[in-house]
Design a protein around this motif. Sequence first.
Motif, PDB file in Angstrom:
ATOM      1  N   THR A  71      21.182  -3.352  63.673  1.00  0.00           N
ATOM      2  CA  THR A  71      21.925  -2.398  64.500  1.00  0.00           C
ATOM      3  C   THR A  71      22.423  -1.256  63.618  1.00  0.00           C
ATOM      4  N   ALA A  72      23.081  -0.313  64.255  1.00  0.00           N
ATOM      5  CA  ALA A  72      23.628   0.819  63.508  1.00  0.00           C
ATOM      6  C   ALA A  72      24.588   0.352  62.415  1.00  0.00           C
ATOM      7  N   SER A  73      25.365  -0.696  62.690  1.00  0.00           N
ATOM      8  CA  SER A  73      26.313  -1.163  61.672  1.00  0.00           C
ATOM      9  C   SER A  73      25.601  -1.773  60.465  1.00  0.00           C
ATOM     10  N   ALA A  74      24.394  -2.293  60.653  1.00  0.00           N
ATOM     11  CA  ALA A  74      23.636  -2.841  59.520  1.00  0.00           C
ATOM     12  C   ALA A  74      23.228  -1.729  58.552  1.00  0.00           C
ATOM     13  N   LYS A  75      23.183  -0.492  59.046  1.00  0.00           N
ATOM     14  CA  LYS A  75      22.823   0.645  58.184  1.00  0.00           C
ATOM     15  C   LYS A  75      23.855   0.878  57.077  1.00  0.00           C
ATOM     16  N   ALA A  76      25.024   0.295  57.222  1.00  0.00           N
ATOM     17  CA  ALA A  76      26.018   0.394  56.146  1.00  0.00           C
ATOM     18  C   ALA A  76      25.539  -0.358  54.905  1.00  0.00           C
ATOM     19  N   TRP A  77      24.647  -1.326  55.111  1.00  0.00           N
ATOM     20  CA  TRP A  77      24.190  -2.165  53.999  1.00  0.00           C
ATOM     21  C   TRP A  77      22.747  -1.894  53.600  1.00  0.00           C
ATOM     22  N   TRP A  78      21.903  -1.525  54.572  1.00  0.00           N
ATOM     23  CA  TRP A  78      20.484  -1.296  54.309  1.00  0.00           C
ATOM     24  C   TRP A  78      20.036  -0.027  55.026  1.00  0.00           C
ATOM     25  N   ASP A  79      19.050   0.650  54.476  1.00  0.00           N
ATOM     26  CA  ASP A  79      18.552   1.886  55.089  1.00  0.00           C
ATOM     27  C   ASP A  79      17.809   1.636  56.397  1.00  0.00           C
ATOM     28  N   SER A  80      17.059   0.535  56.433  1.00  0.00           N
ATOM     29  CA  SER A  80      16.295   0.229  57.645  1.00  0.00           C
ATOM     30  C   SER A  80      16.015  -1.265  57.720  1.00  0.00           C
ATOM     31  N   ALA A  81      15.515  -1.689  58.856  1.00  0.00           N
ATOM     32  CA  ALA A  81      15.149  -3.096  59.041  1.00  0.00           C
ATOM     33  C   ALA A  81      13.959  -3.485  58.168  1.00  0.00           C
ATOM     34  N   GLU A  82      13.299  -2.490  57.608  1.00  0.00           N
ATOM     35  CA  GLU A  82      12.139  -2.740  56.745  1.00  0.00           C
ATOM     36  C   GLU A  82      12.535  -3.118  55.318  1.00  0.00           C
ATOM     37  N   ASP A  83      13.806  -3.029  54.976  1.00  0.00           N
ATOM     38  CA  ASP A  83      14.258  -3.353  53.623  1.00  0.00           C
ATOM     39  C   ASP A  83      13.822  -4.786  53.281  1.00  0.00           C
ATOM     40  N   PRO A  84      13.063  -4.964  52.196  1.00  0.00           N
ATOM     41  CA  PRO A  84      12.549  -6.298  51.863  1.00  0.00           C
ATOM     42  C   PRO A  84      13.628  -7.289  51.422  1.00  0.00           C
ATOM     43  N   ASN A  85      14.855  -6.814  51.181  1.00  0.00           N
ATOM     44  CA  ASN A  85      15.937  -7.699  50.746  1.00  0.00           C
ATOM     45  C   ASN A  85      16.698  -8.343  51.899  1.00  0.00           C
ATOM     46  N   ILE A  86      16.452  -7.900  53.124  1.00  0.00           N
ATOM     47  CA  ILE A  86      17.180  -8.463  54.271  1.00  0.00           C
ATOM     48  C   ILE A  86      16.616  -9.833  54.612  1.00  0.00           C
ATOM     49  N   ARG A  87      17.540 -10.766  54.840  1.00  0.00           N
ATOM     50  CA  ARG A  87      17.188 -12.104  55.311  1.00  0.00           C
ATOM     51  C   ARG A  87      18.022 -12.408  56.557  1.00  0.00           C
ATOM     52  N   VAL A  88      17.565 -13.383  57.303  1.00  0.00           N
ATOM     53  CA  VAL A  88      18.306 -13.860  58.470  1.00  0.00           C
ATOM     54  C   VAL A  88      18.895 -15.219  58.116  1.00  0.00           C
ATOM     55  N   LEU A  89      20.187 -15.362  58.386  1.00  0.00           N
ATOM     56  CA  LEU A  89      20.810 -16.681  58.296  1.00  0.00           C
ATOM     57  C   LEU A  89      20.950 -17.182  59.723  1.00  0.00           C
ATOM     58  N   LYS A  90      20.408 -18.348  59.974  1.00  0.00           N
ATOM     59  CA  LYS A  90      20.563 -18.964  61.295  1.00  0.00           C
ATOM     60  C   LYS A  90      21.512 -20.144  61.145  1.00  0.00           C
ATOM     61  N   PHE A  91      22.623 -20.054  61.855  1.00  0.00           N
ATOM     62  CA  PHE A  91      23.636 -21.105  61.826  1.00  0.00           C
ATOM     63  C   PHE A  91      23.511 -21.921  63.102  1.00  0.00           C
ATOM     64  N   THR A  92      23.388 -23.234  62.939  1.00  0.00           N
ATOM     65  CA  THR A  92      23.335 -24.155  64.076  1.00  0.00           C
ATOM     66  C   THR A  92      24.607 -24.983  64.063  1.00  0.00           C
ATOM     67  N   PRO A  93      25.462 -24.810  65.073  1.00  0.00           N
ATOM     68  CA  PRO A  93      26.746 -25.520  65.070  1.00  0.00           C
ATOM     69  C   PRO A  93      26.619 -26.996  65.440  1.00  0.00           C
ATOM     70  N   ASP A  94      27.490 -27.790  64.833  1.00  0.00           N
ATOM     71  CA  ASP A  94      27.614 -29.207  65.187  1.00  0.00           C
ATOM     72  C   ASP A  94      28.868 -29.427  66.022  1.00  0.00           C
ATOM     73  N   ASP A  95      29.975 -28.864  65.556  1.00  0.00           N
ATOM     74  CA  ASP A  95      31.227 -29.011  66.298  1.00  0.00           C
ATOM     75  C   ASP A  95      32.131 -27.824  66.022  1.00  0.00           C
ATOM     76  N   ALA A  96      33.078 -27.659  66.922  1.00  0.00           N
ATOM     77  CA  ALA A  96      33.998 -26.530  66.822  1.00  0.00           C
ATOM     78  C   ALA A  96      35.396 -26.978  67.182  1.00  0.00           C
ATOM     79  N   GLU A  97      36.354 -26.247  66.665  1.00  0.00           N
ATOM     80  CA  GLU A  97      37.741 -26.408  67.088  1.00  0.00           C
ATOM     81  C   GLU A  97      38.259 -25.009  67.359  1.00  0.00           C
ATOM     82  N   PHE A  98      38.919 -24.854  68.515  1.00  0.00           N
ATOM     83  CA  PHE A  98      39.448 -23.533  68.821  1.00  0.00           C
ATOM     84  C   PHE A  98      40.895 -23.601  69.250  1.00  0.00           C
TER      85      PHE A  98
END
Length: 161
Positions: free
Chosen positions: A101-128
Amino acid sequence: MANDNTRDIERAWELMKKIGFAMLVTHDGDKLRARPMAAYVDRDADAVYFLSDARRHKDDEIKRNPNVNLSFADASDQKYVSVSGTAAVSNDRAKIKELFTASAKAWWDSAEDPNIRVLKFTPDDAEFWDSPGTVISYVKMAAAAVTGTRPDIGTNRKVAI
């Protein structure tokens, strides 16, 4: 009871999405490390995604120990969520483009930047903790102090997601 549990699970997801930023806590050897991250909450996928930079240590920490915690906080509205689960690092370029998104541009020039990775978090439990808001909470706490009772300042639930 199942209805309450379903409602609590949905509320945990709603709060995560509304807050939108989380402290991602990873293991760095014997130490815990936390850093703020923009969260892409995807209830349909039962996942929270983050864009990350491969040049930073969190990716390596997750590869060594995928058990992480996310802490969401909206102190101005007195709403908090702590979520435990597992994270995985990927180089899924289609997902990176989807999340960029536009806010990601604060860290990378474009989505093509080879240094970008995706972290996928899968929750087990939560407390709110879901309070009616700061002003109401303070009024209830003051009234409880005067009357010698315990204030009812919202909902606190633990749920398996």
